[in-house]
Design a protein around this motif. Structure first.
Motif, PDB file in Angstrom:
ATOM      1  N   SER A  16      40.149  53.766  30.984  1.00  0.00           N
ATOM      2  CA  SER A  16      39.718  54.965  31.525  1.00  0.00           C
ATOM      3  C   SER A  16      40.243  55.261  32.610  1.00  0.00           C
ATOM      4  N   GLU A  17      40.268  56.713  33.247  1.00  0.00           N
ATOM      5  CA  GLU A  17      40.920  56.829  34.530  1.00  0.00           C
ATOM      6  C   GLU A  17      40.267  56.269  35.402  1.00  0.00           C
ATOM      7  N   GLU A  18      39.068  55.867  35.589  1.00  0.00           N
ATOM      8  CA  GLU A  18      38.590  55.070  36.848  1.00  0.00           C
ATOM      9  C   GLU A  18      38.996  53.970  36.607  1.00  0.00           C
ATOM     10  N   VAL A  19      39.187  53.172  35.573  1.00  0.00           N
ATOM     11  CA  VAL A  19      39.558  51.689  35.547  1.00  0.00           C
ATOM     12  C   VAL A  19      41.164  51.752  36.167  1.00  0.00           C
ATOM     13  N   VAL A  20      42.035  52.538  35.822  1.00  0.00           N
ATOM     14  CA  VAL A  20      43.450  52.853  36.108  1.00  0.00           C
ATOM     15  C   VAL A  20      43.468  52.958  37.626  1.00  0.00           C
ATOM     16  N   ASN A  22      41.222  52.019  39.724  1.00  0.00           N
ATOM     17  CA  ASN A  22      40.780  51.209  40.728  1.00  0.00           C
ATOM     18  C   ASN A  22      41.365  49.873  40.425  1.00  0.00           C
ATOM     19  N   ALA A  23      42.356  49.492  39.489  1.00  0.00           N
ATOM     20  CA  ALA A  23      42.811  48.374  39.098  1.00  0.00           C
ATOM     21  C   ALA A  23      43.734  47.917  40.160  1.00  0.00           C
ATOM     22  N   ASN A  24      43.907  46.398  40.231  1.00  0.00           N
ATOM     23  CA  ASN A  24      44.798  45.831  41.126  1.00  0.00           C
ATOM     24  C   ASN A  24      45.986  45.872  40.517  1.00  0.00           C
ATOM     25  N   ALA A  25      46.323  46.012  39.220  1.00  0.00           N
ATOM     26  CA  ALA A  25      47.596  46.011  38.574  1.00  0.00           C
ATOM     27  C   ALA A  25      48.121  47.480  38.606  1.00  0.00           C
ATOM     28  N   THR A  26      49.381  47.670  38.778  1.00  0.00           N
ATOM     29  CA  THR A  26      50.030  49.047  38.470  1.00  0.00           C
ATOM     30  C   THR A  26      50.997  49.028  37.293  1.00  0.00           C
ATOM     31  N   PRO A  27      51.339  49.845  36.820  1.00  0.00           N
ATOM     32  CA  PRO A  27      52.738  49.831  36.070  1.00  0.00           C
ATOM     33  C   PRO A  27      53.893  49.126  36.677  1.00  0.00           C
ATOM     34  N   GLU A  28      54.100  49.329  37.900  1.00  0.00           N
ATOM     35  CA  GLU A  28      55.168  49.014  38.631  1.00  0.00           C
ATOM     36  C   GLU A  28      55.258  47.577  38.728  1.00  0.00           C
ATOM     37  N   LEU A  29      54.398  46.797  38.544  1.00  0.00           N
ATOM     38  CA  LEU A  29      54.406  45.295  38.239  1.00  0.00           C
ATOM     39  C   LEU A  29      55.438  44.944  37.158  1.00  0.00           C
ATOM     40  N   TYR A  30      55.454  45.556  36.110  1.00  0.00           N
ATOM     41  CA  TYR A  30      56.313  45.237  34.882  1.00  0.00           C
ATOM     42  C   TYR A  30      57.599  45.664  35.501  1.00  0.00           C
ATOM     43  N   TYR A 289      45.396  39.791  38.615  1.00  0.00           N
ATOM     44  CA  TYR A 289      45.750  41.219  38.038  1.00  0.00           C
ATOM     45  C   TYR A 289      45.338  41.487  36.784  1.00  0.00           C
ATOM     46  N   VAL A 290      44.870  40.319  35.799  1.00  0.00           N
ATOM     47  CA  VAL A 290      44.253  40.498  34.629  1.00  0.00           C
ATOM     48  C   VAL A 290      42.874  40.504  34.645  1.00  0.00           C
ATOM     49  N   PHE A 291      42.294  39.910  35.344  1.00  0.00           N
ATOM     50  CA  PHE A 291      40.747  40.167  35.554  1.00  0.00           C
ATOM     51  C   PHE A 291      40.222  41.033  36.669  1.00  0.00           C
ATOM     52  N   ASP A 292      41.188  41.613  37.392  1.00  0.00           N
ATOM     53  CA  ASP A 292      41.085  42.434  38.334  1.00  0.00           C
ATOM     54  C   ASP A 292      39.777  42.341  39.301  1.00  0.00           C
ATOM     55  N   LEU A 293      39.843  41.108  39.688  1.00  0.00           N
ATOM     56  CA  LEU A 293      38.577  40.590  40.560  1.00  0.00           C
ATOM     57  C   LEU A 293      38.514  41.269  42.022  1.00  0.00           C
ATOM     58  N   LYS A 294      37.281  41.720  42.224  1.00  0.00           N
ATOM     59  CA  LYS A 294      37.042  42.482  43.751  1.00  0.00           C
ATOM     60  C   LYS A 294      36.437  41.536  44.584  1.00  0.00           C
ATOM     61  N   GLU A 295      36.305  41.843  45.894  1.00  0.00           N
ATOM     62  CA  GLU A 295      35.406  40.987  46.784  1.00  0.00           C
ATOM     63  C   GLU A 295      34.111  40.828  46.494  1.00  0.00           C
ATOM     64  N   THR A 296      33.434  41.782  45.776  1.00  0.00           N
ATOM     65  CA  THR A 296      32.035  41.530  45.648  1.00  0.00           C
ATOM     66  C   THR A 296      31.630  40.966  44.340  1.00  0.00           C
ATOM     67  N   LEU A 424      46.617  43.886  30.912  1.00  0.00           N
ATOM     68  CA  LEU A 424      46.254  44.207  32.212  1.00  0.00           C
ATOM     69  C   LEU A 424      45.146  45.161  31.947  1.00  0.00           C
ATOM     70  N   PRO A 425      44.309  45.485  32.887  1.00  0.00           N
ATOM     71  CA  PRO A 425      43.270  46.536  32.709  1.00  0.00           C
ATOM     72  C   PRO A 425      43.868  47.829  32.432  1.00  0.00           C
ATOM     73  N   ILE A 426      44.914  48.135  32.859  1.00  0.00           N
ATOM     74  CA  ILE A 426      45.656  49.337  32.636  1.00  0.00           C
ATOM     75  C   ILE A 426      46.308  49.411  31.078  1.00  0.00           C
ATOM     76  N   THR A 427      46.426  48.474  30.433  1.00  0.00           N
ATOM     77  CA  THR A 427      47.183  48.348  29.286  1.00  0.00           C
ATOM     78  C   THR A 427      46.303  48.821  28.020  1.00  0.00           C
ATOM     79  N   PRO A 428      46.959  49.745  27.400  1.00  0.00           N
ATOM     80  CA  PRO A 428      46.174  50.270  25.972  1.00  0.00           C
ATOM     81  C   PRO A 428      45.875  49.043  25.224  1.00  0.00           C
ATOM     82  N   LEU A 429      44.728  48.869  24.679  1.00  0.00           N
ATOM     83  CA  LEU A 429      44.213  47.549  23.764  1.00  0.00           C
ATOM     84  C   LEU A 429      44.053  48.074  22.590  1.00  0.00           C
ATOM     85  N   LYS A 430      44.487  46.993  21.495  1.00  0.00           N
ATOM     86  CA  LYS A 430      44.244  46.720  20.187  1.00  0.00           C
ATOM     87  C   LYS A 430      43.507  45.758  19.801  1.00  0.00           C
TER      88      LYS A 430
END
Length: 642
Positions: A16-20, A22-30, A289-296, A424-430
């Motif tokens: 979703s747009e919201e996930v992308v 707020n995610a720690n990961a970005t496409p630039e990581l790859y 980056y995979v589990f996208d952990l936040k402080e709270t 990553l949370p920004i990855t299309p999933l199958k």
């Protein structure tokens, strides 16, 4: 059903747009990792780890396969997991939240954890433990287990954790292989409300462990235990006289952090050695980056500390990142089948990580149990331990994640130390695929000649920071086991296929491949096809010797509640496998059973099923979660043969 199963496998779920957003990961990581792999790991090391002394080289590959990472860097894992948070604004943040099966609850803040770890390190030191000594842990999933791990790392004493469900023989063999100086255990723990005699098992093992000098016992279940004078001491007694500060040892990046013995090994135990710097870098990077952990966040990985998942993603990575990690000691259906969802709701779990075998069990029980609870605070799910079949993936996605949570299907091993193939949370999933390698990891699917292929052997093409360094005390076995087959490629022992999107599907262990009339068939694929049928909760497939075919397909099937194993259902399942994979894959035998032989980590022991199918006597089954299941399966199979 057949059409639907294929449709599920080919569906793509876009973030979703919201996930992308707020995610720690970005496409630039790859892109960063592809452009400069070692530069990427250099940045991770500098951002995620506090070093006492800087390293002078990211990777030393001068003596393959004995690679070294972050050479000459000095650090301490305990300092990274505890001190740096306890001395910051996170001092009063929950580090560990714990609940026992019988309802005991503990919350340790980073400030409190700091004090406990320092005191136990001091206590261990007074018992004679020093840098380089091996310490064996045989403990339940209690906060003291994490404290003990961190205290060992503070001293620089490598720990070897033996899962609390293992037999006394297994414990003895692992203590002796590591030449452990001290053992930490507990009086017991609870299973379905009944105390389990952990100390009694330890005492049996300790009859034949000449290197052990002291045993520390945690009072947990209230069991009556025998304390051996001069050897055994109570945890609470030595903590009462411990110092409140113990100077963390300056460890070299390549100093041994722990030994972990792989489950299901035959013969001499195989002690996988992990070192300090690279392991701490990659476990943190992958979790962030995979589990996208936040402080709270409240993060719950359901693994036991006796397995690598418990080491990396219950204790070390979450605490190093300064997160709140949840621990549960108990069974998943006590007092009822909604226990997990009850705790997830009460503790406000945001990220939930478990195994496909557990998910299939939840499926078998039905949706009524998760529906009793508000799971809307969960925003990300994960799976680990084996390939997840698409039907289970969809059930998890819809019934636990509410159709809104990305599922991070992670492929890795005891030997790899951290995630290797994962979205990553920004990855299309199958559903059913671990997708692509984590940034900075180079994985491929190759044939016998190391050439890329769409179906073949899963290999890692270059060293990675959290890789095992050797097998304890046996460098040659390390080379033979992992590097002999493909030379400079690490061979994982798994087969895989690659789809049109470039996604990698792990098809299971290469030794779990059947050869039916010259056709190579993965057990995981046949099992997945069976589980796609609405009646089936779980399946285990083996090859049985056949005079004509070489091997025939034999399936052991657990049905969901409310279904019966009729001859009509046998034909339906056989037909479905034939349509899904091909006629050659149709099982000759289908045996309906109430349970499967599993280790306590949830892995199906197909070897035992082969013994039953081919009429061999069963060997030692004491390490199974339910040894009685084997008698039932053997009786069922004997009836089938009659």
């Amino acid at each position: 059903m057949d059409t639907n199963a294929n449709a599920i496998e080919n569906r793509v779920f876009y973030p979703s747009e919201e996930v992308v957003k707020n995610a720690n990961a970005t496409p630039e990581l790859y892109e960063e990792a592809k452009k400069d792999r070692l530069g990427f790991w250099d940045r991770m090391a500098k951002e995620l780890v506090t070093w006492f002394e800087p390293y002078d080289k990211v990777l030393d590959d001068s003596n393959p396969p004995f690679y070294k990472w972050f050479t000459n860097g000095k650090l301490n894992v305990s300092y990274n997991c505890v001190d740096r948070h306890a001395k910051s604004e996170k001092r009063n943040k929950a580090a560990i939240c714990y609940e026992s099966e019988i309802g005991k609850k503990v919350v340790l803040t980073y400030g409190q954890l700091y004090r406990e770890v320092n005191m136990f390190a001091s206590a261990l030191s007074k018992l004679g433990v020093k840098k380089g000594d091996r310490v064996c842990l045989y403990m339940p999933m209690i906060p003291e287990a994490a404290i003990a791990m961190l205290a060992c790392t503070r001293i620089g004493a490598p720990h070897s954790i033996v899962f609390g469900g293992f037999s006394s023989d297994s414990l003895r063999d692992r203590i002796n292989d590591a030449k452990a100086k001290l053992v930490i255990t507990a009086d017991g723990n609870f299973r379905r409300g009944t105390p389990f005699p952990l100390k009694k098992n330890a005492d049996e093992a300790l009859k034949e462990t000449p290197t052990v000098e002291k045993v520390v016992v945690v009072k947990n279940a209230g069991n009556e235990v025998e304390m051996v004078e001069g050897r055994d001491v109570w945890y609470h007694d030595i903590m009462a006289t411990a110092d409140t500060y113990y100077e963390p040892e300056k460890m070299d990046a390549e100093d041994m952090l722990f030994i972990l013995y792989t489950s299901g090994s035959t013969g001499k135990p195989k002690g996988v050695v992990h070192t300090t710097g690279g392991y701490l870098v990659q476990t943190q990077a992958t979790l962030k980056y995979v589990f996208d952990l936040k402080e709270t966040d409240v993060y719950w990985c359901t693994a036991d500390i006796g397995w690598i998942t418990g080491h990396s993603y219950v204790v070390y990575a979450p605490l190093a990142l300064g997160m709140t990690t949840f621990m549960y000691d108990g069974t998943i259906d006590y007092p009822d089948k909604d226990r997990m969802w009850d705790m997830a709701e009460r503790w406000g779990v945001n990220v939930f990580y478990t195994a496909p075998t557990a998910i299939r069990t939840f499926m078998k029980w039905g949706t009524e149990y998760p529906k009793k609870h508000d799971l809307s605070q969960i925003r990300l799910l994960g799976t680990v331990g084996e390939p997840i079949n698409p039907e289970a993936w969809m059930w998890y996605y819809e019934n636990i994640g509410g159709g809104r949570c990305p599922i991070m299907d992670t492929w890795w091993q005891t030997e790899t130390g951290a995630f290797m193939i994962t979205p990553l949370p920004i990855t299309p999933l199958k559903p059913g695929t671990a997708t692509v390698p984590f940034p900075g990891i180079e994985v491929d699917v190759v044939d016998e000649n190391k050439q890329p292929t769409d179906r073949g052997y899963l290999v890692v093409k270059s060293p990675w920071p959290s890789m095992l360094r050797t097998i304890y005390g046996d460098d040659q076995r390390y080379i033979d086991q992992y590097w002999k087959r493909f030379g400079d490629y690490y061979f994982a022992g798994d087969g895989a296929k690659r789809d049109e999107m470039g996604y990698i599907w792990v098809t299971g262990r290469v030794d779990d491949v059947l050869n039916v009339s010259g056709h190579r068939l993965g057990t995981a694929e046949i099992e997945s096809a069976l589980v796609e049928c609405a009646e089936v909760a779980e399946a285990a497939v083996i090859g049985k010797k056949h005079d004509v075919k070489g091997e025939s397909v034999c399936a052991f099937v657990i049905l969901k509640d409310g279904f019966e194993g009729t001859p009509e259902l046998v034909e339906k399942l056989r037909k479905h496998v034939g349509v899904k994979i091909g006629p050659i894959a149709r099982p000759d035998d289908i045996i309906f059973t109430a349970a499967l032989p599993k280790t306590r980590s949830g892995k199906i022991m197909r070897r035992l099923l082969r013994d039953i199918a081919e009429g061999r006597a069963l060997g030692d089954i004491t390490t199974l979660a339910d040894p009685g299941a084997m008698q039932e399966i053997a009786a069922k199979y004997a009836g089938k043969e009659d």
